[in-house]
Motif scaffolding. Structure first.
Motif, PDB file in Angstrom:
ATOM      1  N   GLY A 133      30.583 -92.099  33.605  1.00  0.00           N
ATOM      2  CA  GLY A 133      30.045 -92.114  34.966  1.00  0.00           C
ATOM      3  C   GLY A 133      30.156 -93.462  35.643  1.00  0.00           C
ATOM      4  O   GLY A 133      30.645 -93.570  36.775  1.00  0.00           O
ATOM      5  N   ILE A 323      24.600 -91.069  36.407  1.00  0.00           N
ATOM      6  CA  ILE A 323      25.190 -90.035  35.562  1.00  0.00           C
ATOM      7  C   ILE A 323      25.211 -90.482  34.108  1.00  0.00           C
ATOM      8  O   ILE A 323      24.871 -89.722  33.194  1.00  0.00           O
ATOM      9  CB  ILE A 323      26.609 -89.684  36.043  1.00  0.00           C
ATOM     10  CG1 ILE A 323      26.559 -88.989  37.404  1.00  0.00           C
ATOM     11  CG2 ILE A 323      27.319 -88.789  35.035  1.00  0.00           C
ATOM     12  CD1 ILE A 323      27.914 -88.750  38.015  1.00  0.00           C
ATOM     13  N   TYR A 329      24.559 -84.185  36.657  1.00  0.00           N
ATOM     14  CA  TYR A 329      25.423 -84.458  37.797  1.00  0.00           C
ATOM     15  C   TYR A 329      25.375 -83.392  38.887  1.00  0.00           C
ATOM     16  O   TYR A 329      25.730 -83.657  40.033  1.00  0.00           O
ATOM     17  CB  TYR A 329      26.876 -84.618  37.331  1.00  0.00           C
ATOM     18  CG  TYR A 329      27.401 -83.464  36.510  1.00  0.00           C
ATOM     19  CD1 TYR A 329      27.877 -82.301  37.112  1.00  0.00           C
ATOM     20  CD2 TYR A 329      27.424 -83.532  35.121  1.00  0.00           C
ATOM     21  CE1 TYR A 329      28.356 -81.245  36.361  1.00  0.00           C
ATOM     22  CE2 TYR A 329      27.905 -82.480  34.356  1.00  0.00           C
ATOM     23  CZ  TYR A 329      28.368 -81.332  34.975  1.00  0.00           C
ATOM     24  OH  TYR A 329      28.835 -80.300  34.230  1.00  0.00           O
ATOM     25  N   ILE A 376      32.221 -87.557  40.669  1.00  0.00           N
ATOM     26  CA  ILE A 376      31.623 -86.534  39.810  1.00  0.00           C
ATOM     27  C   ILE A 376      32.652 -85.574  39.246  1.00  0.00           C
ATOM     28  O   ILE A 376      32.613 -85.215  38.060  1.00  0.00           O
ATOM     29  CB  ILE A 376      30.519 -85.774  40.573  1.00  0.00           C
ATOM     30  CG1 ILE A 376      29.299 -86.680  40.758  1.00  0.00           C
ATOM     31  CG2 ILE A 376      30.123 -84.496  39.841  1.00  0.00           C
ATOM     32  CD1 ILE A 376      28.183 -86.067  41.568  1.00  0.00           C
TER      33      ILE A 376
END
Length: 532
Positions: A133, A323, A329, A376
């Motif tokens: 992330g 994240i 997420y 993401i």
């Protein structure tokens, strides 16, 4: 490569980020320098190919190299990409004709596709899905920073130095990144995945290139529905059918169709395509409003557009950290896409009375939403597929986003032109323009405040009131047309939010070895069934 010391991983990632910055800046720096380049080299009719050839080459190589890097490792391809990009950048600065520059930009595109594809996949090699992330957020930040500083730096260079330096100034960054990756990036033994899928690669390229050309040319070089555009679409469809047939027959497909049976992979890529439509549409057409409707200079327009990218850099960095910390997420994706949709919808409320401040806070909303959602879907796709498909799966994200940008810009442009054509006919007929006043009804005049003032100075005093009325009507027309175009962006974001609701939130793996363990379990179960 997860076993490497953390310091070595960070050093490698610094080199990878430097490679990304090197390629991304060379991609964004050209825009503001293009008028000077055209005036020096000529070839006004071909200047759009400077962007088109780069887009075509990078889109094709990204997806093809993604699969090859799964077979041969990332290191050789990121080194080849960097080396070719360095050479191509140097030769871009030596171009004496527009044709030469377009050719060298094509090689830059081939190299850029390799760099972007392997750079994003390298995160998956070095870190587990749970850890990716923060690095995906930094990757998004690199794109944002290049979009902020590239055009500004390009304008400064052409104002104070020869335009050739826009291609040469970052060569040292490329050299440093090349040396660091060559020395620090581990080599991976070749994995036996079978023969290269040459026919599938050819048919995939034959699908992508005509499709991108059709959407790029439709409404610009050729009309929608023209023989040229329809022919390109037809060629793309035929190549797609041949590609699908080939991929079902070969043992080692360049883009395994089985990946699309994974709902996370498919939904994430469709959302990426929709994000690309809205994002590139906003980036492309907001300057039309800022310059054409408000009357802001091109230089100030660049600074206003910075607000969107800087807010994207901020939010993508924060979301990446969250994240990694939480392992969650989906809610962040919903929040980001919703915020982006609200921001784009707010663009439709702008009018001729709006100010630069009104534009800036709307762009900030879009940027914050974009930064929340941008990193993401790389993570969701990488987490959902087996490790052996990491490269091709990651490359698919870049491909779908690029396709979305091309389609979005084309469709928004068609909507804008359709609304403007309808309203301009009414405006010019009511005004009864004549005696050279017809130029006032040309939207291009609105885009250049200096040209507009020069035109006003040539108009007799008795016609000044009529001129101001026509200009005001044209600003209203352009504002309405852009509002209609941005509504399409809102529609894409509504679809994206709906789709993300159906996105299964899969636990982020804490190790790449989990893929191997899962595959071994599946293989054991299959062996048991076959024995029975």
């Amino acid at each position: 490569m997860e076993h490497l010391p953390i310091k070595q991983k960070i050093t490698i990632m610094v080199a990878v980020l430097a490679s990304m910055l090197f390629a991304a800046l060379n991609q964004t720096i050209v825009g503001t320098a293009l008028p000077i380049i055209v005036s020096d080299l000529g070839g006004m009719n071909y200047f759009s190919w400077i962007f088109t050839i780069y887009m075509l080459a990078s889109s094709v190589t990204a997806i093809l190299v993604g699969r090859l890097s799964d077979m041969y490792g990332r290191k050789p391809f990121i080194l080849i990409g960097l080396g070719l990009f360095i050479v191509a950048s140097f030769f871009c600065g030596t171009a004496d004709t527009m044709v030469e520059l377009i050719l060298y930009r094509g090689f830059q595109g081939l190299a850029g596709g390799m760099i972007f594809s392997t750079a994003f996949a390298s995160i998956g090699d070095l870190f587990s899905p749970r850890e990716r992330g923060r690095w995906q957020g930094l990757m998004a930040a690199v794109f944002g920073l290049s979009s902020v500083f590239g055009p500004t730096l390009g304008g400064y260079i052409v104002d104070h130095f020869a335009w050739k330096w826009i291609f040469w100034i970052f060569l040292p960054v490329g050299f440093v990144a090349f040396v660091l990756i060559m020395r620090l990036f581990p080599s991976v033994p070749r994995k036996d995945h079978g023969r290269i899928d040459y026919f599938g690669s050819v048919f995939l390229a034959a699908t992508i290139i005509p499709m991108l050309l059709a959407f790029s040319w439709a409404g610009n070089q050729y009309a929608w529905g023209s023989f040229q555009v329809n022919g390109l679409f037809a060629l793309s469809i035929v190549a797609l059918l041949a590609f699908l047939y080939t991929e079902r027959k070969v043992s080692n497909p360049v883009l395994p169709l089985s990946l699309f049976g994974n709902s996370v992979f498919t939904i994430s890529n469709i959302i990426g395509l929709l994000i690309g439509m809205a994002m590139f549409g906003a980036i492309m057409y907001m300057p039309f409003f800022i310059q054409g409707v408000i009357g802001t200079s091109a230089t100030k327009t660049g600074f206003i557009m910075m607000s969107m990218m800087l807010s994207m850099v901020l939010s993508s960095t924060i979301v990446g950290q969250l994240i990694t910390k939480t392992g969650k997420y989906k809610k962040m994706a919903i929040f980001g896409l919703t915020m982006m949709g609200i921001g784009i919808f707010s663009l439709t409320t702008l009018n001729t009375n709006s100010t630069n401040i009104d534009v800036i806070y709307r762009l900030v909303i879009i940027g914050l939403g974009l930064g929340c959602s941008f990193p993401i879907f790389n993570i969701t796709i990488q987490n959902a597929v087996a490790y052996k498909y990491l490269g091709v799966a990651t490359s698919s994200v870049q491909l779908f986003r690029q396709l979305g940008g091309t389609i979005g810009v084309s469709v928004m442009g068609a909507i804008m032109n359709m609304i403007m054509s309808a309203k301009m006919d009414t405006t010019t007929s009511k005004a009864g323009l004549q005696g050279g006043m017809e130029k006032a009804a040309d939207p291009k005049v609105l885009m250049d405040p200096e040209q507009l003032e020069a035109f006003k100075a040539q108009v007799p005093a008795e016609q000044a009131d009529m001129l101001n009325q026509v200009i005001s009507a044209m600003r209203n027309t352009l504002s309405d047309a852009l509002g209609g175009a941005f509504l399409f962006g809102v529609f894409t974001m509504v679809l994206a939010v709906i789709l993300v609701l159906f996105l299964k939130e899969v636990r982020l793996k804490t190790s790449n070895q989990e893929d191997d363990e899962e595959e071994n379990i599946i293989q054991v179960e299959e062996n048991k069934r076959s024995t029975v």
